[in-house]
Design a protein around this motif. Structure first.
Motif, PDB file in Angstrom:
ATOM      1  N   THR A 171       0.836  -1.190   0.000  1.00 33.33           N
ATOM      2  CA  THR A 171       0.000   0.000   0.000  1.00 33.33           C
ATOM      3  C   THR A 171       0.875   1.246   0.000  1.00 33.33           C
ATOM      4  N   GLU A 172       0.390   2.298  -0.654  1.00 37.80           N
ATOM      5  CA  GLU A 172       1.133   3.560  -0.655  1.00 37.80           C
ATOM      6  C   GLU A 172       1.310   4.069   0.773  1.00 37.80           C
ATOM      7  N   LEU A 173       2.529   4.362   1.143  1.00 35.61           N
ATOM      8  CA  LEU A 173       2.826   4.906   2.463  1.00 35.61           C
ATOM      9  C   LEU A 173       2.903   6.421   2.379  1.00 35.61           C
ATOM     10  N   GLU A 174       2.438   7.072   3.411  1.00 32.86           N
ATOM     11  CA  GLU A 174       2.615   8.516   3.548  1.00 32.86           C
ATOM     12  C   GLU A 174       3.887   8.713   4.359  1.00 32.86           C
ATOM     13  N   LEU A 175       5.003   8.922   3.672  1.00 37.98           N
ATOM     14  CA  LEU A 175       6.288   9.088   4.339  1.00 37.98           C
ATOM     15  C   LEU A 175       6.658  10.552   4.453  1.00 37.98           C
ATOM     16  N   ASN A 176       7.294  10.879   5.565  1.00 38.89           N
ATOM     17  CA  ASN A 176       7.731  12.245   5.828  1.00 38.89           C
ATOM     18  C   ASN A 176       9.138  12.226   6.409  1.00 38.89           C
ATOM     19  N   MET A 207      11.662  -1.086  -1.582  1.00 40.93           N
ATOM     20  CA  MET A 207      12.487  -1.777  -0.585  1.00 40.93           C
ATOM     21  C   MET A 207      11.963  -1.572   0.831  1.00 40.93           C
ATOM     22  N   ILE A 208      11.001  -0.671   1.002  1.00 38.12           N
ATOM     23  CA  ILE A 208      10.451  -0.402   2.331  1.00 38.12           C
ATOM     24  C   ILE A 208       9.427  -1.473   2.683  1.00 38.12           C
ATOM     25  N   VAL A 209       9.667  -2.152   3.795  1.00 34.47           N
ATOM     26  CA  VAL A 209       8.776  -3.206   4.276  1.00 34.47           C
ATOM     27  C   VAL A 209       7.574  -2.593   4.981  1.00 34.47           C
ATOM     28  N   ARG A 210       7.848  -1.678   5.922  1.00 27.83           N
ATOM     29  CA  ARG A 210       6.761  -0.996   6.635  1.00 27.83           C
ATOM     30  C   ARG A 210       7.296   0.210   7.395  1.00 27.83           C
ATOM     31  N   LEU A 211       6.377   1.044   7.796  1.00 30.96           N
ATOM     32  CA  LEU A 211       6.657   2.241   8.585  1.00 30.96           C
ATOM     33  C   LEU A 211       6.683   1.833  10.050  1.00 30.96           C
ATOM     34  N   ILE A 212       7.745   2.211  10.774  1.00 28.17           N
ATOM     35  CA  ILE A 212       7.893   1.875  12.190  1.00 28.17           C
ATOM     36  C   ILE A 212       7.433   3.016  13.079  1.00 28.17           C
ATOM     37  N   SER A 213       7.916   4.218  12.821  1.00 29.81           N
ATOM     38  CA  SER A 213       7.528   5.371  13.626  1.00 29.81           C
ATOM     39  C   SER A 213       7.493   6.620  12.780  1.00 29.81           C
ATOM     40  N   THR A 214       6.667   7.537  13.192  1.00 27.18           N
ATOM     41  CA  THR A 214       6.552   8.792  12.460  1.00 27.18           C
ATOM     42  C   THR A 214       7.222   9.906  13.229  1.00 27.18           C
ATOM     43  N   ASN A 215       7.568  10.943  12.519  1.00 22.56           N
ATOM     44  CA  ASN A 215       8.248  12.093  13.092  1.00 22.56           C
ATOM     45  C   ASN A 215       7.374  12.777  14.098  1.00 22.56           C
ATOM     46  N   GLY A 256      12.036  12.313   8.876  1.00 18.44           N
ATOM     47  CA  GLY A 256      12.066  11.933  10.282  1.00 18.44           C
ATOM     48  C   GLY A 256      11.427  10.582  10.555  1.00 18.44           C
ATOM     49  N   ASP A 257      10.629  10.065   9.614  1.00 18.27           N
ATOM     50  CA  ASP A 257      10.019   8.746   9.795  1.00 18.27           C
ATOM     51  C   ASP A 257      11.095   7.667   9.808  1.00 18.27           C
ATOM     52  N   VAL A 258      10.823   6.592  10.529  1.00 19.77           N
ATOM     53  CA  VAL A 258      11.717   5.435  10.544  1.00 19.77           C
ATOM     54  C   VAL A 258      10.972   4.273   9.891  1.00 19.77           C
ATOM     55  N   VAL A 259      11.633   3.633   8.932  1.00 22.33           N
ATOM     56  CA  VAL A 259      11.048   2.523   8.188  1.00 22.33           C
ATOM     57  C   VAL A 259      11.965   1.311   8.274  1.00 22.33           C
ATOM     58  N   ILE A 260      11.428   0.157   7.914  1.00 21.21           N
ATOM     59  CA  ILE A 260      12.246  -1.048   7.787  1.00 21.21           C
ATOM     60  C   ILE A 260      12.564  -1.233   6.314  1.00 21.21           C
ATOM     61  N   ILE A 261      13.844  -1.409   6.018  1.00 15.68           N
ATOM     62  CA  ILE A 261      14.305  -1.692   4.661  1.00 15.68           C
ATOM     63  C   ILE A 261      14.534  -3.199   4.562  1.00 15.68           C
ATOM     64  N   ARG A 262      14.014  -3.820   3.512  1.00 15.33           N
ATOM     65  CA  ARG A 262      14.159  -5.270   3.358  1.00 15.33           C
ATOM     66  C   ARG A 262      15.617  -5.653   3.123  1.00 15.33           C
ATOM     67  N   ALA A 263      15.919  -6.907   3.416  1.00 17.54           N
ATOM     68  CA  ALA A 263      17.269  -7.426   3.224  1.00 17.54           C
ATOM     69  C   ALA A 263      17.630  -7.425   1.736  1.00 17.54           C
TER      70      ALA A 263
END
Length: 63
Positions: free
Chosen positions: A2-7, A55-63, A9-16
């Motif tokens: 799904t389209e992520l709303e990234l900003n 490559m982004i698996v998911r959003l972990i935390s937002t700014n 300062g956000d922390v994401v998981i990058i796949r291996a």
């Protein structure tokens, strides 16, 4: 994925990839096809990178 709303300062998981395991990444700039920022964990911790959005698996935390 799904389209992520990234900003900044956000922390994401990058796949291996290659010999680099899945890791946390702090986003600095969001572009149409990639983000820029720095790895937070793993063997690349502290390193600058420009991973593609897919490559982004998911959003972990937002700014």
């Amino acid at each position: 994925m799904t389209e992520l709303e990234l900003n900044p300062g956000d922390v994401v998981i990058i796949r291996a990839f290659d010999d680099v395991p899945e890791h946390l990444f702090r986003v600095e700039v969001v572009f149409e096809d990639c983000v820029t920022g720095f790895a937070v964990t793993g063997p690349l911790a502290g390193s600058y990178g420009e991973p593609a959005l897919e490559m982004i698996v998911r959003l972990i935390s937002t700014n």
